[in-house]
Each structure stands twice: as C-alpha cells, then as structure tokens.
Design a protein around this motif. Structure first.
Motif, short mmCIF file in Angstrom:
data_model
loop_
_atom_site.label_atom_id
_atom_site.label_comp_id
_atom_site.label_asym_id
_atom_site.label_seq_id
_atom_site.Cartn_x
_atom_site.Cartn_y
_atom_site.Cartn_z
N ALA A 1 0.82 -1.21 0.00
CA ALA A 1 0.00 0.00 0.00
C ALA A 1 0.85 1.27 0.00
O ALA A 1 0.39 2.32 -0.45
N ARG A 2 2.08 1.19 0.49
CA ARG A 2 3.00 2.33 0.42
C ARG A 2 3.56 2.53 -0.99
O ARG A 2 4.32 3.46 -1.23
N PRO B 1 6.80 -3.64 -10.62
CA PRO B 1 6.40 -2.35 -10.03
C PRO B 1 5.07 -1.81 -10.54
O PRO B 1 4.68 -0.69 -10.19
N GLU B 2 4.31 -2.59 -11.33
CA GLU B 2 3.09 -2.06 -11.96
C GLU B 2 2.12 -1.49 -10.93
O GLU B 2 1.60 -0.38 -11.10
N LYS B 3 1.84 -2.25 -9.85
CA LYS B 3 0.88 -1.76 -8.85
C LYS B 3 1.42 -0.54 -8.13
O LYS B 3 0.67 0.38 -7.79
N ASP B 4 2.74 -0.51 -7.86
CA ASP B 4 3.34 0.68 -7.23
C ASP B 4 3.12 1.91 -8.11
O ASP B 4 2.75 2.98 -7.61
N ILE B 5 3.34 1.73 -9.39
CA ILE B 5 3.17 2.84 -10.33
C ILE B 5 1.72 3.29 -10.35
O ILE B 5 1.42 4.50 -10.30
N LEU B 6 0.79 2.34 -10.41
CA LEU B 6 -0.64 2.69 -10.47
C LEU B 6 -1.10 3.44 -9.23
O LEU B 6 -1.91 4.37 -9.31
N HIS C 1 0.52 5.52 -7.47
CA HIS C 1 0.91 6.92 -7.64
C HIS C 1 0.20 7.57 -8.82
O HIS C 1 -0.35 8.66 -8.72
N GLN C 2 0.23 6.87 -9.96
CA GLN C 2 -0.26 7.45 -11.21
C GLN C 2 -1.74 7.80 -11.15
O GLN C 2 -2.17 8.84 -11.68
N THR C 3 -2.54 6.95 -10.51
CA THR C 3 -3.97 7.20 -10.43
C THR C 3 -4.34 8.21 -9.35
O THR C 3 -5.48 8.67 -9.29
N GLY C 4 -3.41 8.53 -8.47
CA GLY C 4 -3.69 9.47 -7.39
C GLY C 4 -4.30 8.86 -6.16
O GLY C 4 -4.77 9.58 -5.26
N VAL C 5 -4.30 7.52 -6.04
CA VAL C 5 -4.90 6.85 -4.89
C VAL C 5 -4.19 7.24 -3.59
O VAL C 5 -4.83 7.55 -2.58
N LEU C 6 -2.87 7.27 -3.61
CA LEU C 6 -2.14 7.63 -2.39
C LEU C 6 -2.31 9.10 -2.06
O LEU C 6 -2.38 9.47 -0.88
N ASP C 7 -2.39 9.94 -3.07
CA ASP C 7 -2.63 11.37 -2.81
C ASP C 7 -3.97 11.57 -2.11
O ASP C 7 -4.08 12.38 -1.18
N HIS D 1 -3.63 1.54 2.91
CA HIS D 1 -4.13 0.19 2.66
C HIS D 1 -5.64 0.22 2.36
O HIS D 1 -6.12 -0.45 1.44
N THR D 2 -6.38 1.00 3.13
CA THR D 2 -7.82 1.12 2.91
C THR D 2 -8.12 1.61 1.50
O THR D 2 -8.97 1.07 0.79
N PHE D 3 -7.40 2.64 1.07
CA PHE D 3 -7.65 3.21 -0.26
C PHE D 3 -7.13 2.29 -1.36
O PHE D 3 -7.74 2.20 -2.43
N ARG D 4 -6.04 1.60 -1.09
CA ARG D 4 -5.55 0.65 -2.09
C ARG D 4 -6.61 -0.43 -2.35
O ARG D 4 -6.92 -0.75 -3.50
N VAL D 5 -7.17 -0.99 -1.28
CA VAL D 5 -8.15 -2.06 -1.44
C VAL D 5 -9.46 -1.52 -2.00
O VAL D 5 -10.00 -2.05 -2.98
N MET D 6 -9.99 -0.47 -1.39
CA MET D 6 -11.31 0.03 -1.78
C MET D 6 -11.32 0.64 -3.18
O MET D 6 -12.20 0.36 -3.99
N TYR D 7 -10.34 1.48 -3.47
CA TYR D 7 -10.38 2.24 -4.72
C TYR D 7 -9.59 1.57 -5.84
O TYR D 7 -10.11 1.40 -6.95
N LEU D 8 -8.34 1.16 -5.56
CA LEU D 8 -7.56 0.56 -6.64
C LEU D 8 -8.05 -0.85 -6.97
O LEU D 8 -8.24 -1.18 -8.15
N GLU D 9 -8.30 -1.68 -5.96
CA GLU D 9 -8.63 -3.08 -6.22
C GLU D 9 -10.12 -3.29 -6.49
O GLU D 9 -10.49 -3.90 -7.49
N PHE D 10 -10.99 -2.80 -5.61
CA PHE D 10 -12.41 -3.01 -5.82
C PHE D 10 -12.95 -2.22 -7.01
O PHE D 10 -13.86 -2.69 -7.70
N LEU D 11 -12.42 -1.03 -7.25
CA LEU D 11 -13.00 -0.18 -8.29
C LEU D 11 -12.13 -0.10 -9.54
O LEU D 11 -12.53 -0.53 -10.62
N ILE D 12 -10.93 0.44 -9.41
CA ILE D 12 -10.12 0.72 -10.60
C ILE D 12 -9.64 -0.56 -11.27
O ILE D 12 -9.82 -0.74 -12.48
N ALA D 13 -9.05 -1.49 -10.50
CA ALA D 13 -8.43 -2.68 -11.09
C ALA D 13 -9.45 -3.54 -11.81
O ALA D 13 -9.16 -4.13 -12.85
N ARG D 14 -10.66 -3.66 -11.28
CA ARG D 14 -11.64 -4.52 -11.95
C ARG D 14 -12.17 -3.87 -13.22
O ARG D 14 -12.89 -4.51 -13.98
#
Length: 678
Positions: free
Chosen positions: A68-69, A80-85, A87-93, A146-159
């Motif tokens: 998640a970091r 590094p694909e998930k690491d890049i995503l 940052h790139q998608t703004g999830v960590l911001d 971690h919350t945002f990685r799971v909720m936004y990147l995995e549940f929403l963006i990745a699917r």
C-alpha cells in the motif's frame, strides 16, 4: 458492621472507576482463534485489535502495508506495476488528504491500532518473516493507504482495467422481518464472496466496550469491522452495480489537453518508485477528465474515479455504523456516504429491515449503456457533476414482502413486489437486470415461511443451479432430436440429476463442462425481462448448437474420466492450508446461491480459490443469537492452528455457534492476553 462498610467502599470505588467487577483490558481467544476484545477505552480496544491481527496474520498484514506504500518493488523486487498505479492514479494522494482531514478521534483509533501492531512485532519478532519486518514500524497513514488501495484501486479501478476484467465480485445477503420467521424476530444473513488469498481475506473478531458489543469481520489490515452486528442491529454488504470508474480518450498536445475547443495545461507532479536496481519516475498528469494513465501520440487515456479530493473517510463511517443502537442512528451513519461502493442490508431487534444502494455514484450525462464504453470527447458536458447524496440513491425500509435479498443484482430486483422502480432514478445509476444467482436467491427466501434460525441457515446452504433448473425441460425435449447413443446417455444423466452441486451429485461435472463450452447466455430464445424477472431467460434459440456441445463434452468426459456421471466431490475439492475435502457449491455463473469458484490443479482436479468466505446468520430477539463460519480459518500465519480449521464444517454445510457472551467465551477458551502484558 466492618463487612458492610467494606462492601460500601468497594461499590463506591468500582463506580468511580467506571469498571464492572472483573472487567479488564484483555483478549479472550476462543478455540477457533477468534479474539473477543474487552476494553475500557477506544485506545485500548483498537490497540488490542492491531495486536490480534498481527498474531493471526502478521506476515500478510505487513506485506499488505508495504504494498500500500507503493514500495513492493523496493522491498521485494516485484513487478512495479501496482506501485506505479498507486501513484499514477492518485490513490495515495487521496489517502494523504483523507488522513489530514480526519477528526482527532479517528486519528487516535488509527494510532492505537498501529501501536498494537508495532508492539506485537517488538515482542515477537521471531514470529515474523524477516523480509516483511522491513516494513516496520507501521504508521497510522499506512492504514489509510491500505484502505484506499483495497477500496479504490482493487475493488474499483483494477476490476475496470482490461487485464482484470474477468474478475467477478460476488456476495449474497438476506434481511427478513418477523413475518417470515417462527419467532417473529428479524434475521440477517451475511455471505460475502471474495478470493481466498491476499488483501481479500477476512478477519473475524468481537470488539466489546461499555454499551456496545460488536461482532463481525473486516478485511485484514483494517481496524474497524465492516460486516457486523451488536445486540440491537446488524448489517452486511454486497458489491453493487454502480459505475464510478470511467475512461476518457482525450486529445493532448505536449502537456496540455483539449477541453471545449481550447488546450488547457495539465496539473503535473511526480513520484519515485524504486525497484531493486533502478529508480522510476512516475508522472502524475491530472486533467478535468481524470488522471492520464497512458499516452499514444496526440491521444491519451484518462481515468476518472471518485473521492480523489479525499473528502470522504470510509473508516469513520464503518465505526459509526457499528456504534449505532437503532435504525435512526444507523441511517445517519449511512448518510455520510463515505463508503465508495457496496449495498447495505440491515435488520434489527425492532423488526426493521433496510436496503441501501451505497457508494460514490457520480451524476452523469447519459444512460447506463453509454457509460460502459470508452468516452472519446473533449466536451465539458461529459464531465461528472459531483456525486449523489445517499438520500438520492435507491433505498427503502420495511417492504411489504417482509424480505430483502441481494446477490450483486441491481436494486430494483431486491424484493418482490418491487419496493422501488428504475423510473424513480437516473438511468446511469444502475442497470435493470437479474442473473441466475439473484433469481435463485429471491426464490429461496420469498417462498420460505415460519423460519427458525436453523432453517434459515439450511436454506442458505442450497446448492441447486438455477441455470440447470431452467434448462431441464429443454434437455428432456432434446432427447427426441438425436439418435446418438452417447449424447442420449448424457441427456439422461442431466435429466436424472436434481441440479444440485453436492459432493455426491452425478450430473454436476457434466453440466459444469457443458456451460464452460456454451456460456451462460446467447442460446436462449427469450431474453431476460423485467416483466418475468424470475422466469427469464428461457427456451432454446437453436437446439442444434446445444446438442453439438453436449455430444462433444460427453466424448471428452468419457475419454478423460471414463464415465459421464462422476461424483462432483471427486474432482472438485475444498482446500485451505493442509485441509482438503470433497467440494460442494459451484460457480456464480451457473446460478448457485452457494457460490464456490474452483481453479484447475495440476492433477486434473479443481480446487476452491474464491466464493464462500464469511457466513453469519443472526436472529435479533430479546438476546441476539448467531452462527457463523470463516471457511479458510481465521489465520494465515505459519504454524497457527487456525489455518483452515473451519473447512471441515464448511464441507459439511454447518455453521458454528458465535460465542457472543462472556460466559460462552470462557467455556470455549484457548488463551487470555492482558493489555498490560502487550
């Protein structure tokens, strides 16, 4: 006289301390590895929750926080694909912004949770894999990441990304009131379906403080329970049919993009991703259409997803839901609308039931069908116009039917007669359709009456395929359309079968292979219709195509297995840790309420890897009664005895008693841990 004086003094001291006799900050671990956490403050409660998750999932939890970091490539030299995503998608911001805006009380919850994590790691470093200890110490911000990685990147963006589009989220839920039960009490069924690994795994626990005893489950690494009940009420979630991730193909020129005929400057900054051998510079290019994730010549692909401004905090909403005592307080928590997705189904001891289509739902220009496609545009008319408030989304309480179901179908088929209509809402909020699993769900609960809790649970374990039942009359008719002996034999196997996916079922393997070849749709003469939601689609469009498929599958099955009617459990297996049993339940696409997904093994068998995870059935009487199961067990840590220890119950279609009271916990005790010793 002295004895009386001593008793008065003791009562006075206990009342001043605010504690009950015998009350301590402690964890009572039961014999299924479930922590029942007693605390006098939120700080103690969540510190012990962090400690408990580390005891059962320490390696996994640290791995998830490192990922998640956006440091998995740096720590473990992975892709590094998930690491890049991140940052790139703004999830960590967005996560940074949420944490900055959090109320002090919520920040203290996170600080306490990570204090427990770090305390466990300091006390038992030998229990943790060295490659994961490099993530320590854990920070409060890591929990939000971690919350945002799971909720936004995995549940929403990745699917929604092309490589992940075969991912299928699933869950079942029922809420019924006293008109459907023998006792007159409301009941609730929680039955989420997720993969059996990694960030999808659940952790079961009970959080007990003065005035509230909350029991349920959460995803590993989250401090608050997300599916839960207390003495007064309970709720569960299913993934809903909302569309809040959209892709735009836009025109670019250098670091500008076209908007309403004029090129506008992008908002650009960057982040660094370290791998084992190099530093990668990740540019974050923001436009009114979203963040750019790919560029080709003068075109770019931008992705828009909700809560990029970090205003909405899902952790605090779950905490508020768990602290509610009645329907009014629970609805007030839902009105925060801070969870990015999920239906909510609810029951309580006052015999109320509720449905809420929750999530960050954007206001859009156009219907559902339009927004399933890539939007090629430069017009501001296609930009989202904010999010709908919770009160404007599909919701209702206490339908005349006395029941609510959801199996990942749209809100309009959640009860019959329908409590809400598609015409009441904008068409882009949700589609109107009903697959075979939701149809099975609705039929099971609407036809039931006078249910005890055990009968409610037995109903949940139904393994019949609604798709198979729909095709049975067609299989019978097909016998007159062929003279091929093997095809006729296969049709006989199918029509002798009752449509169940139990361990001993002898038509399930053949049917599973047949639908693998045919698909679940495209061959019906009559499509699904809102006028006949539980009886369509139906009829065969081209019998020849189906006969050819049956013939080919029959020949393959005889060649590979030597027979047309092998027992389902001989080839489909439930497996978790070192535990393995004959399987029951089957894939979502076949219309089974008991959903278990299987992956092919190297030995020609299929092994469970997703589907039935946490199951909890609750009855809200004068006291709350519940039974539950977490099929893969409540632990992943090596040598923990609770890895897979509930799988035998799952294989036999049983739930275990929920030990909700102190008396029950002490009668089924594995260990006690005191906060002062942590």
């Amino acid at each position: 006289m002295k004895d009386s004086l001593f008793l008065v003094i003791l009562i006075f001291l206990l009342s001043c301390s605010g504690k009950k006799p015998g009350y301590e900050n402690e964890i009572l671990w039961d014999t299924w590895g479930i922590p029942h956490i007693y605390a006098d403050t939120d700080s103690s409660l969540y510190k012990m929750m962090g400690w408990a998750q580390m005891r059962n999932h320490g390696n996994l939890l640290l791995k998830l926080y490192g990922e998640a970091r956006a440091k998995s490539a740096e720590y473990w030299e992975t892709d590094p694909e998930k690491d890049i995503l991140l940052h790139q998608t703004g999830v960590l911001d967005a996560a940074d912004k949420v944490y900055t805006r959090m109320a002090d009380t919520d920040k203290r919850v996170l600080a306490s949770f990570v204090a427990g994590i770090n305390a466990y790691a300091a006390r038992y470093p030998e229990q943790l894999d060295a490659r994961y200890r490099k993530v320590l110490p854990v920070r409060p911000l890591d929990v939000v990441y971690h919350t945002f990685r799971v909720m936004y990147l995995e549940f929403l963006i990745a699917r929604n990304l092309r490589p992940a589009r075969e991912w299928s989220a699933g869950s079942n839920a029922w809420a019924i009131n006293g008109s459907k039960t023998a006792s007159g009490n409301a009941m609730l069924l929680a039955n989420p379906h997720l993969p059996w690994n990694d960030f999808w795994l659940f952790f079961e626990a009970q959080l007990i403080k003065e005035g509230n005893s909350l029991y349920g489950t959460t995803l590993v690494g989250l401090p608050t329970l997300g599916i839960a009940f207390n003495e007064n009420l309970g709720w569960t979630h299913t993934v809903n049919t909302l569309d809040n991730v959209d892709y735009f193909e836009i025109s670019i020129k250098g670091d500008s993009y076209l908007l309403d005929g004029n090129y506008q400057p992008m908002d650009i900054d960057s982040a660094t991703v370290w791998t084992g051998s190099e530093r990668l510079l990740v540019q974050k290019k923001r436009t009114a259409f979203g963040t750019i994730i790919e560029e080709r010549g003068d075109k770019a692909l931008a992705i828009s997803w909700p809560n990029k401004d970090g205003v909405l905090d899902p952790i605090s909403q779950w905490r508020a839901m768990g602290e509610a005592d009645n329907l009014e307080e629970f609805q007030a928590a839902l009105d925060r609308n801070a969870l990015p997705l999920f239906n909510v189904l609810y029951s309580d001891r006052e015999d109320n039931i509720l449905y809420q289509f929750g999530g960050h739902v954007p206001k859009k220009n156009g219907d559902w069908g339009k927004w399933q496609e890539l939007q090629t545009t430069s017009s501001s008319k296609e930009l989202w116009d904010g999010l709908y408030p919770a009160a404007a989304l599909p919701r209702y309480t206490n339908p005349s039917s006395g029941w609510i179901q959801n199996a990942n179908d749209p809100p309009y088929t959640s009860t019959f007669p329908a409590a809400i209509r598609p015409s009441d809402y904008a068409s882009h909020i949700a589609p109107n359709s009903m697959g075979f699993r939701p149809q099975r769900s609705a039929k099971l609960i609407m036809e039931a009456s006078n249910l005890s809790l055990d009968e409610f649970i037995a109903l949940k374990h139904d393994t019949k395929s609604e798709l198979a039942l729909r095709l049975m009359d067609d299989f019978e008719q097909l016998k007159t359309a062929t003279r091929d002996s093997l095809t006729l034999a296969a049709l006989q196997v199918l029509t002798d079968w009752d449509g169940s996916f139990d361990a001993g079922s002898t038509g399930a393997v053949l049917f599973h292979r047949l639908i693998g070849k045919l698909g679940v749709s495209g061959y019906f003469a009559e499509p699904w219709s809102p006028e006949k939601p539980l009886k369509s689609p139906d009829g065969l469009k081209d019998r020849r195509i189906v006969l050819e498929a049956i013939s080919q599958v029959a020949r393959d099955l005889v060649r590979q297995l030597g027979r047309l009617d092998p027992a389902f459990g001989d080839y489909f297996r439930l497996k978790a840790g070192a535990q393995e049993f004959p399987g029951n339940g089957g894939p979502n696409r076949l219309g089974l309420f008991r959903t278990v997904e299987y992956a092919a093994g190297e030995d020609g068998r299929y092994y469970s890897n997703a589907g039935e995870t946490y199951v909890c059935a609750i009855e809200f009487g004068s006291t709350v009664t519940a039974k539950a199961i977490l099929g893969y067990g409540n632990a992943t840590q090596p040598n923990n005895p609770h890895v897979g220890d509930q799988l035998a119950l799952m294989a036999s279609k049983q739930l275990r008693e929920v030990w909700y009271t102190r008396e029950a916990q002490e009668s089924n005790l594995e260990r006690i841990e005191k906060e002062i010793e942590m």
